[in-house]
Design an enzyme around this catalytic site. Sequence first.
Site, PDB file in Angstrom:
ATOM      1  N   GLY A  52       0.803  -1.203   0.000  1.00  0.00           N
ATOM      2  CA  GLY A  52       0.000   0.000   0.000  1.00  0.00           C
ATOM      3  C   GLY A  52       0.839   1.258   0.000  1.00  0.00           C
ATOM      4  N   TYR A  62     -17.502  -2.144 -14.466  1.00  0.00           N
ATOM      5  CA  TYR A  62     -16.660  -0.968 -14.244  1.00  0.00           C
ATOM      6  C   TYR A  62     -16.094  -0.574 -15.592  1.00  0.00           C
ATOM      7  CZ  TYR A  62     -13.597   1.949 -11.257  1.00  0.00           C
ATOM      8  OH  TYR A  62     -12.979   2.999 -10.610  1.00  0.00           O
ATOM      9  N   GLY A 110      -7.999  -0.015  -8.861  1.00  0.00           N
ATOM     10  CA  GLY A 110      -6.973  -0.362  -7.885  1.00  0.00           C
ATOM     11  C   GLY A 110      -7.094  -1.814  -7.461  1.00  0.00           C
ATOM     12  N   ASP A 143      -6.050  -3.265  -4.804  1.00  0.00           N
ATOM     13  CA  ASP A 143      -6.477  -3.401  -3.417  1.00  0.00           C
ATOM     14  C   ASP A 143      -7.991  -3.278  -3.303  1.00  0.00           C
ATOM     15  OD1 ASP A 143      -6.314  -0.698  -4.180  1.00  0.00           O
ATOM     16  OD2 ASP A 143      -5.908  -0.020  -2.136  1.00  0.00           O
ATOM     17  N   ASP A 148     -12.718   1.086   2.947  1.00  0.00           N
ATOM     18  CA  ASP A 148     -11.312   0.872   3.265  1.00  0.00           C
ATOM     19  C   ASP A 148     -10.728   2.240   3.606  1.00  0.00           C
ATOM     20  OD1 ASP A 148      -8.664   0.198   3.515  1.00  0.00           O
ATOM     21  OD2 ASP A 148      -8.517  -0.847   1.598  1.00  0.00           O
TER      22      ASP A 148
END
Length: 261
Positions: A8, A98, A105, A107, A131
């Site tokens: 991250g 999408y 991303g 994550d 998140d």
Amino acid sequence: MLLALDIGNSAVKAALFEGDTLVDARALTPPDNEAPPPVAHWREALAPWTEHAPVERIGLVSVVPTRTEALAEALRSLTDAPLVRVTPALDLPFDVAYETPDTLGHDRLAAAAAAWVHYGRDGPQSVLVVDAGTALNYEVVHRSGVYRGGAIAPGPALARHALRSGTAQLPTVPLSLPDAPVGNATQTALQSGLMWGLVDQTRGMCRRLAAALPDAPRVVLTGGWSRLLVDHFETAHHAPHLVLRGTRLLALQPPPTANQD
């Protein structure tokens, strides 16, 4: 054993799984200077994870491309276990609606996948992930098993940096929640705006995103600020290792050749 890595913006997190049981999870300290890529640093940091457990597979999710290859090279020097990088090209547990999946991303993808599998699919019930870390990522999975997208906003550390760098006199303040929303000094006024703003923005965005769904979604909180947020939600699931769990889940899928090292 499966080793999951979440690279991250603020930290590199690692977790070891035996089946679906999380055996160990911790943050790995990045080097002070990452140019050139510090392969030796990551080899030393990752060695204990591969020396004392039979790692059979590695899953990796990253939002920091400059750090990814150094970690991958370090892993290749430590183990022959296949390394699966999480991307939208993997076999996902939901359909993806999408418009720009190549910019999604990884994550976010891992968090949404874990939330859907663990909290939504068996219902089925829509899920809404928050998140809360460097950024505030909101992920929406429709109860029909379709990832719809979500929203992205700055987290409190980024907002604090913007205030400090974009103004002449506002100081940098600790990111702690003040007792009262009315700040009676500049420090507490900034803390109120940043931290109560985090709470109210998150709750407001969850209401707005939930209104776009046909049912009341299960809200799943993860990320560094999730421990603070969970006390301000009447009903929410706290899943601090959600991205790592999603990384494990997706790493078990057969990846395309280009995504397996």
